[in-house]
Design a protein around this motif. Structure first.
Motif, mmCIF file in Angstrom:
data_model
loop_
_atom_site.group_PDB
_atom_site.id
_atom_site.type_symbol
_atom_site.label_atom_id
_atom_site.label_comp_id
_atom_site.label_asym_id
_atom_site.label_seq_id
_atom_site.Cartn_x
_atom_site.Cartn_y
_atom_site.Cartn_z
ATOM 1 N N ALA A 98 11.756 88.998 19.624
ATOM 2 C CA ALA A 98 12.954 88.458 18.972
ATOM 3 C C ALA A 98 14.142 88.515 19.932
ATOM 4 C CB ALA A 98 13.264 89.223 17.687
ATOM 5 N N TYR A 99 14.219 89.580 20.699
ATOM 6 C CA TYR A 99 15.327 89.722 21.638
ATOM 7 C C TYR A 99 15.357 88.567 22.637
ATOM 8 C CZ TYR A 99 18.704 91.795 24.761
ATOM 9 O OH TYR A 99 19.817 92.019 25.522
ATOM 10 N N THR A 100 14.189 88.154 23.090
ATOM 11 C CA THR A 100 14.136 87.065 24.069
ATOM 12 C C THR A 100 14.589 85.735 23.475
ATOM 13 O OG1 THR A 100 11.813 86.559 23.599
ATOM 14 C CG2 THR A 100 12.259 88.162 25.350
ATOM 15 N N GLU A 101 14.606 85.618 22.151
ATOM 16 C CA GLU A 101 15.027 84.381 21.494
ATOM 17 C C GLU A 101 16.540 84.271 21.331
ATOM 18 O OE1 GLU A 101 12.935 84.383 17.778
ATOM 19 O OE2 GLU A 101 11.027 83.839 18.693
ATOM 20 N N ILE A 102 17.280 85.286 21.721
ATOM 21 C CA ILE A 102 18.733 85.301 21.510
ATOM 22 C C ILE A 102 19.498 84.680 22.673
ATOM 23 C CG2 ILE A 102 20.746 86.803 21.202
ATOM 24 C CD1 ILE A 102 18.845 88.751 19.733
ATOM 25 N N ALA A 103 19.079 84.944 23.889
ATOM 26 C CA ALA A 103 19.861 84.579 25.073
ATOM 27 C C ALA A 103 20.129 83.086 25.208
ATOM 28 C CB ALA A 103 19.182 85.095 26.328
ATOM 29 N N HIS A 104 19.154 82.252 24.963
ATOM 30 C CA HIS A 104 19.355 80.804 25.169
ATOM 31 C C HIS A 104 20.381 80.218 24.195
ATOM 32 C CE1 HIS A 104 18.715 76.657 26.168
ATOM 33 N NE2 HIS A 104 18.361 76.408 24.920
ATOM 34 N N PRO A 105 20.204 80.392 22.880
ATOM 35 C CA PRO A 105 21.191 79.773 21.981
ATOM 36 C C PRO A 105 22.518 80.520 21.913
ATOM 37 C CG PRO A 105 19.518 80.901 20.695
ATOM 38 C CD PRO A 105 19.096 80.988 22.140
ATOM 39 N N SER A 106 22.508 81.818 22.283
ATOM 40 C CA SER A 106 23.719 82.612 22.122
ATOM 41 C C SER A 106 23.896 83.610 23.274
ATOM 42 C CB SER A 106 23.653 83.347 20.769
ATOM 43 O OG SER A 106 24.886 83.901 20.455
ATOM 44 N N PRO A 107 24.245 83.097 24.469
ATOM 45 C CA PRO A 107 24.376 84.000 25.623
ATOM 46 C C PRO A 107 25.458 85.066 25.446
ATOM 47 C CG PRO A 107 25.073 81.760 26.183
ATOM 48 C CD PRO A 107 24.480 81.704 24.810
ATOM 49 N N ASP A 108 26.548 84.739 24.732
ATOM 50 C CA ASP A 108 27.598 85.742 24.504
ATOM 51 C C ASP A 108 27.082 86.890 23.648
ATOM 52 O OD1 ASP A 108 29.323 84.184 25.964
ATOM 53 O OD2 ASP A 108 30.370 83.356 24.228
ATOM 54 N N CYS A 109 26.302 86.559 22.637
ATOM 55 C CA CYS A 109 25.710 87.587 21.779
ATOM 56 C C CYS A 109 24.760 88.458 22.597
ATOM 57 C CB CYS A 109 24.974 86.941 20.606
ATOM 58 S SG CYS A 109 24.178 88.122 19.498
ATOM 59 N N ALA A 110 23.930 87.834 23.415
ATOM 60 C CA ALA A 110 22.997 88.588 24.264
ATOM 61 C C ALA A 110 23.765 89.514 25.197
ATOM 62 C CB ALA A 110 22.110 87.629 25.050
ATOM 63 N N ALA A 111 24.874 89.035 25.734
ATOM 64 C CA ALA A 111 25.686 89.860 26.630
ATOM 65 C C ALA A 111 26.265 91.058 25.869
ATOM 66 C CB ALA A 111 26.803 89.024 27.250
ATOM 67 N N TRP A 112 26.726 90.833 24.635
ATOM 68 C CA TRP A 112 27.252 91.938 23.822
ATOM 69 C C TRP A 112 26.142 92.956 23.546
ATOM 70 C CZ3 TRP A 112 26.289 94.120 19.024
ATOM 71 C CH2 TRP A 112 27.244 95.023 18.574
ATOM 72 N N LEU A 113 24.956 92.471 23.184
ATOM 73 C CA LEU A 113 23.838 93.370 22.895
ATOM 74 C C LEU A 113 23.463 94.195 24.123
ATOM 75 C CD1 LEU A 113 21.608 91.063 20.690
ATOM 76 C CD2 LEU A 113 22.841 93.123 19.943
ATOM 77 N N GLU A 114 23.622 93.603 25.309
ATOM 78 C CA GLU A 114 23.317 94.329 26.547
ATOM 79 C C GLU A 114 24.219 95.551 26.718
ATOM 80 O OE1 GLU A 114 20.987 94.177 28.991
ATOM 81 O OE2 GLU A 114 19.946 92.629 27.852
ATOM 82 N N THR A 115 25.409 95.519 26.112
ATOM 83 C CA THR A 115 26.328 96.658 26.234
ATOM 84 C C THR A 115 25.953 97.789 25.278
ATOM 85 O OG1 THR A 115 27.939 95.898 24.570
ATOM 86 C CG2 THR A 115 28.196 95.068 26.845
ATOM 87 N N ARG A 116 25.019 97.557 24.390
ATOM 88 C CA ARG A 116 24.616 98.547 23.397
ATOM 89 C C ARG A 116 23.285 99.175 23.808
ATOM 90 N NH1 ARG A 116 29.402 98.985 21.055
ATOM 91 N NH2 ARG A 116 28.337 100.734 20.136
ATOM 92 N N SER A 117 22.931 100.232 23.140
ATOM 93 C CA SER A 117 21.653 100.902 23.418
ATOM 94 C C SER A 117 20.572 100.403 22.452
ATOM 95 C CB SER A 117 21.827 102.417 23.296
ATOM 96 O OG SER A 117 22.384 102.749 22.033
ATOM 97 N N LEU A 118 20.531 99.104 22.259
ATOM 98 C CA LEU A 118 19.587 98.485 21.318
ATOM 99 C C LEU A 118 18.148 98.732 21.751
ATOM 100 C CD1 LEU A 118 19.085 96.627 18.851
ATOM 101 C CD2 LEU A 118 19.240 94.692 20.429
ATOM 102 N N ILE A 119 17.382 99.321 20.864
ATOM 103 C CA ILE A 119 15.961 99.537 21.146
ATOM 104 C C ILE A 119 15.224 98.227 20.926
ATOM 105 C CG2 ILE A 119 13.845 100.671 20.341
ATOM 106 C CD1 ILE A 119 15.522 103.155 19.814
ATOM 107 N N ARG A 120 14.509 97.821 21.955
ATOM 108 C CA ARG A 120 13.664 96.631 21.885
ATOM 109 C C ARG A 120 12.234 97.126 21.703
ATOM 110 N NH1 ARG A 120 16.272 94.056 27.281
ATOM 111 N NH2 ARG A 120 18.393 94.547 26.678
ATOM 112 N N ILE A 121 11.700 96.865 20.538
ATOM 113 C CA ILE A 121 10.376 97.383 20.195
ATOM 114 C C ILE A 121 9.308 96.573 20.926
ATOM 115 C CG2 ILE A 121 8.768 97.923 18.342
ATOM 116 C CD1 ILE A 121 11.264 97.853 16.443
#
Length: 158
Positions: free
Chosen positions: A43-66
């Motif tokens: 699911a994480y890989t599906e975020i960057a293309h349509p929403s690069p700003d959101c992906a960049a914000w998530l990169e600043t967090r300690s989001l666990i990618r299962i």
């Protein structure tokens, strides 16, 4: 724990801009930092293309990618069979990544947060079921809520 689908993160990002809802995003960031919100790696890989700003914000967090495990992959295959999907002939419903996401939520006994549309009248062909309908199927039984329901259930005030 909550497992998020890309659709919910993107929905939230598009409809509740961080500039206008900083309290909401601070709270979501805190939920991520406390590992209460996690996301399957597919699911994480599906975020960057349509929403690069959101992906960049998530990169600043300690989001666990299962990560995908053999058990998750096998459960996704089992769900695929329940849906009568043969080979890779997916219909207008879930795709392969969606099955991985649902199986991940099952493996972690988590609530799945997805903003795929509800289908009050189920399609005749099961391969046309969307995530919420698949989650309700006997043999799947994953609680699935959308982003707004997630906020309401939290009781948080912003």
């Amino acid at each position: 724990m909550l497992v998020f689908d890309a659709s919910s993160i993107i929905y939230a990002w598009d409809n509740y801009p961080v500039e206008q809802f900083p309290g909401l995003w601070d709270w979501i960031g805190d939920q991520i930092d406390r590992n209460l919100i996690q996301i399957p790696s597919v699911a994480y890989t599906e975020i960057a293309h349509p929403s690069p700003d959101c992906a960049a914000w998530l990169e600043t967090r300690s989001l666990i990618r299962i990560a995908m495990t053999n058990n998750i992959l096998l459960d996704a295959l089992r769900i695929k069979i329940l849906l009568h999907i043969v080979d890779d002939k997916y219909g207008a419903g879930v795709g392969e990544n969606d099955l991985f996401i649902i199986a991940t939520a099952r493996a972690h006994r988590a609530i799945l947060v997805s903003d795929e549309r509800m289908q009050p009248d189920l399609p005749k062909l099961m391969p046309n079921y969307k995530i919420p309908a698949v989650c309700k199927m006997e043999g799947v039984n994953v609680e699935c809520i959308n982003f707004l329901e997630f906020i309401k259930r939290s009781g948080a005030v912003f």
